[in-house]
Design a protein around this motif. Structure first.
Motif, short mmCIF file in Angstrom:
data_model
loop_
_atom_site.label_atom_id
_atom_site.label_comp_id
_atom_site.label_asym_id
_atom_site.label_seq_id
_atom_site.Cartn_x
_atom_site.Cartn_y
_atom_site.Cartn_z
N ASP A 295 -54.22 9.42 42.01
CA ASP A 295 -54.82 8.15 42.46
C ASP A 295 -56.24 8.35 43.00
N LEU B 244 -53.51 3.66 35.72
CA LEU B 244 -52.20 3.49 36.34
C LEU B 244 -51.17 2.92 35.38
N GLU C 215 -55.13 2.16 45.80
CA GLU C 215 -53.93 2.01 46.62
C GLU C 215 -52.79 1.52 45.73
N PRO C 216 -51.54 1.76 46.14
CA PRO C 216 -50.40 1.35 45.31
C PRO C 216 -50.50 -0.11 44.90
#
Length: 318
Positions: free
Chosen positions: A214, A251, A282-283
């Motif tokens: 990430d 992602l 960020e997720p």
């Protein structure tokens, strides 16, 4: 002996009146004519309202169709950026050579209306200026909202905010950076696998891998003819937005293109050459009952936040 006549201004001839031309490249801060997405047919309703024309090409060397079928939403971002520059010069008499600093650039596209058709998308852009700031009679900054439509259908909306300064002031503020041109920078770092970020050529990749899935280092290649259309003393904001787009694409499983249907971007300072810039995500957050996901992308340089881009992504409409 050949007879000669007085030169004629081709624009003033009857045969050429009403035909479409691009806006002056200088007015949108581009060096290449191929990178100008606004046309020269603009008009002003009042101090704060303008109508502009534009065109999105069916194919482009960098902003090509996503999945081979849908206009790249980054075209909306670049079009909105160009609107701000054109307004400054054509609408508010800012001389060429003044410098602009974009603080915010936001857009949202309508995915169902983005399929590439049989001809370029001829656009109408309705612009409203919401915060006109002047200093000593000269434009110092501007906020504006844009509605991009084609044949009465709204394809995208957006807004932006920037400040502008004279060349003299800019030289004082950036004297140390202006002494080191972009062409003197080190070679670009290694790219991630192009397909992982929706690209086919390493040349178009702006991310370098790290030990984390990430987090990436911004990959800067000033030879790129679109991202670095002309020399400068800092990394353009559109490079940062492209980094955000490639980060959110990474992602998603390889081979499954996504549309960055919306992006709310805030720029905190100049992105400098010669110092690593780190891109982090960020997720993802899913909207209940919606195919869209919300992802925050943050850029950091020298332990300071450089920019944030709240990005909404969705799959290609069927």
């Amino acid at each position: 002996m050949l007879q000669t006549s007085a030169p004629t201004d081709i624009v003033d001839t009857e045969a050429f009146r009403g035909l479409t031309t691009t806006a002056p490249r200088e007015y949108v801060h581009r060096a290449a004519l191929a990178e100008v997405f606004l046309t020269a047919d603009w008009s002003r309703t009042d101090e704060a309202h303008f109508t502009l024309g534009g065109q999105w090409p069916r194919g482009h060397s960098f902003f090509g169709p996503v999945g081979g079928s849908h206009y790249d939403p980054m075209l909306a971002a670049e079009t909105i950026r160009q609107v701000g520059a054109l307004l400054a010069h054509a609408g508010f008499d800012v001389p060429l050579g003044h410098q602009f600093l974009m603080w915010e650039l936001n857009y949202r596209v309508m995915p169902l209306l983005l399929p590439v058709g049989g001809a370029p998308a001829d656009l109408r852009l309705d612009v409203t200026c919401t915060d006109i700031r002047r200093r000593a009679g000269r434009l110092a900054g501007l906020s504006y909202e844009v509605v991009i439509s084609e044949q009465g259908r709204t394809l995208a909306t957006g807004n932006a905010r920037y400040t502008c300064t004279s060349p003299e002031v800019y030289r004082r503020l950036r004297a140390d950076r202006l002494a080191e041109p972009a062409t003197a920078q080190e070679p670009p770092t290694a790219p991630v696998e192009p397909r992982s970020v929706g690209r086919t050529d390493e040349f178009d990749v702006v991310l370098t891998p790290t030990e984390r899935a990430d987090r990436w280092q911004l990959r800067v290649d000033t030879r790129h003819p679109v991202l670095f259309d002309h020399p400068g003393d800092h990394i353009p904001g559109m490079v940062l937005l492209e980094a955000a787009r490639q980060a959110v694409q990474s992602l998603t499983p390889v081979g499954r293109p996504v549309l960055p249907v919306a992006m709310d971007s805030t720029f905190h300072r100049y992105a400098e050459f010669g110092s690593p810039c780190w891109i982090e995500t960020e997720p993802a957050v899913d909207y209940p009952g919606s195919p869209e996901r919300l992802i925050r992308v943050t850029g950091r340089q020298d332990d300071e936040i450089l920019f944030t881009a709240i990005t909404t992504v969705a799959g290609l409409p069927s």
